[in-house]
Design an enzyme around this catalytic site. Structure first.
Site, PDB file in Angstrom:
ATOM      1  N   THR A   1      77.527  63.042  58.070  1.00  0.00           N
ATOM      2  CA  THR A   1      76.918  61.735  57.846  1.00  0.00           C
ATOM      3  C   THR A   1      77.824  60.688  58.483  1.00  0.00           C
ATOM      4  O   THR A   1      78.960  60.489  58.045  1.00  0.00           O
ATOM      5  CB  THR A   1      76.744  61.456  56.353  1.00  0.00           C
ATOM      6  OG1 THR A   1      75.821  62.406  55.799  1.00  0.00           O
ATOM      7  CG2 THR A   1      76.197  60.044  56.125  1.00  0.00           C
TER       8      THR A   1
ATOM      9  N   LYS B   1      69.189  59.151  56.920  1.00  0.00           N
ATOM     10  CA  LYS B   1      70.143  59.500  55.859  1.00  0.00           C
ATOM     11  C   LYS B   1      70.586  58.254  55.102  1.00  0.00           C
ATOM     12  O   LYS B   1      70.805  58.290  53.884  1.00  0.00           O
ATOM     13  CB  LYS B   1      71.354  60.223  56.454  1.00  0.00           C
ATOM     14  CG  LYS B   1      72.429  60.614  55.424  1.00  0.00           C
ATOM     15  CD  LYS B   1      71.907  61.574  54.369  1.00  0.00           C
ATOM     16  CE  LYS B   1      72.972  61.910  53.329  1.00  0.00           C
ATOM     17  NZ  LYS B   1      74.034  62.804  53.842  1.00  0.00           N
TER      18      LYS B   1
ATOM     19  N   LYS C   1      81.876  55.995  51.226  1.00  0.00           N
ATOM     20  CA  LYS C   1      81.898  56.063  52.684  1.00  0.00           C
ATOM     21  C   LYS C   1      80.491  55.881  53.240  1.00  0.00           C
ATOM     22  O   LYS C   1      80.257  55.099  54.163  1.00  0.00           O
ATOM     23  CB  LYS C   1      82.484  57.405  53.127  1.00  0.00           C
ATOM     24  CG  LYS C   1      82.632  57.590  54.637  1.00  0.00           C
ATOM     25  CD  LYS C   1      81.444  58.276  55.295  1.00  0.00           C
ATOM     26  CE  LYS C   1      81.349  59.731  54.904  1.00  0.00           C
ATOM     27  NZ  LYS C   1      80.260  60.442  55.647  1.00  0.00           N
TER      28      LYS C   1
END
Length: 290
Positions: free
Chosen positions: A99, A174, A242
């Site tokens: 990701t 995502k 993150k």
């Protein structure tokens, strides 16, 4: 024709994903920064092999897959004399399951395409359990022909995969996923907290409302552990922060307004400050129950 694959990154997700490829009779070579993990993987999957650098793992690979930590980690295994691009041949395919930012996805696509290598950004959802059980969801960015060429690989560890558009589209999808999770986990935390304060039995509340419109994956899979106060597992708060940092940075670029996401990100910051950086994301409830 046998297909040679290289898998770079053997963490909680990459270890079982690479294992599924080996079990499906793909010729699988692995690399991991911590050599002991690569040695353990080869012990568990003796048909596979390990190499000392990403470049060496990528030599002769038809497809190279990455699953590491963040943008900088990806760059560290892609570029340079020991990076995968130094070992890959024209016509090969590079897939990044990390990701990352959409900006990095576009950067990697250009760098790969300049060498005659095709690229797919392909972040996953489903957590460690999804990886172990081969039930991940994969969101991809790239071109149709490249996607079609790797469907057999994706089927090894996913229950759903879909091409979402050009390079970067997988990462953007995502981000949408993480926005949804952040809001749902906060809502579930507040609901359980409210139920307790109202004198209701939380497990009974969940049993009834999970059969209606309030149902969610988080409710089905995390409510019981939230009630017990068990958070030493799952997708870590550090990683969620993150991901949300990537989301909020992208929102500044595209003009999206994400007030709830920004607030939940702050809440996760409080969990980190309280020592819960490695707790599952469902630990948001700890801030309400203090």
């Amino acid at each position: 024709m046998s297909i040679n694959v290289a898998f770079i990154g053997l963490g909680a997700m990459g270890f079982p994903m690479a294992g599924h490829l080996s079990n499906a009779d793909f010729n699988t070579t692995v690399y991991n920064r911590t050599k002991s993990k690569a040695a353990k993987w080869v012990k568990d999957y003796p048909d596979g092999s390990l190499r000392e650098t990403p470049r060496l793992a990528a030599i002769d690979a038809n497809v190279v897959l990455l699953c590491v930590g963040n943008d900088d980690d990806v760059r560290s295994v892609v570029y340079g004399e020991n990076g995968v691009l130094a070992g890959m041949s024209p016509g090969a395919i590079l897939i990044d399951h990390t990701t990352t930012s959409a900006e990095l996805a576009r950067e990697l696509a250009k760098a790969a395409n300049d060498l005659g290598i095709q690229f797919l950004d392909a972040p996953v959802s489903g957590g460690q359990a999804g990886a172990e059980n081969g039930k991940l969801t994969v969101m991809l960015g790239g071109d149709q022909d490249t996607y079609d060429a790797v469907i057999a690989l994706l089927n090894c560890y996913s229950q759903k995969h879909q091409l979402m558009g050009l390079n970067g589209s997988g990462q953007l999808t995502k981000m949408v996923n993480q926005i949804c999770i952040a809001g749902i986990v906060q809502g579930l935390s507040e609901a359980l907290h409210f139920a307790g304060k109202a004198g209701l039995e939380p497990t009974e509340v969940i049993d009834v409302i999970s059969k209606g419109a309030a149902q969610s994956w988080q409710m089905e899979n995390r409510s019981s552990t939230m009630i017990k106060g068990d958070f030493d597992f799952g997708f870590a708060v550090d990683w969620m922060r993150k991901d949300l940092g990537i989301v909020l940075s992208e929102a500044k670029t595209n003009g999206a307004n994400l007030p709830i996401t920004a607030l939940v990100d702050q809440f996760y910051g409080q969990v980190q400050a309280n020592g819960g950086g490695r707790f599952d994301t469902s630990s948001l409830i700890t801030l309400l129950n203090k």
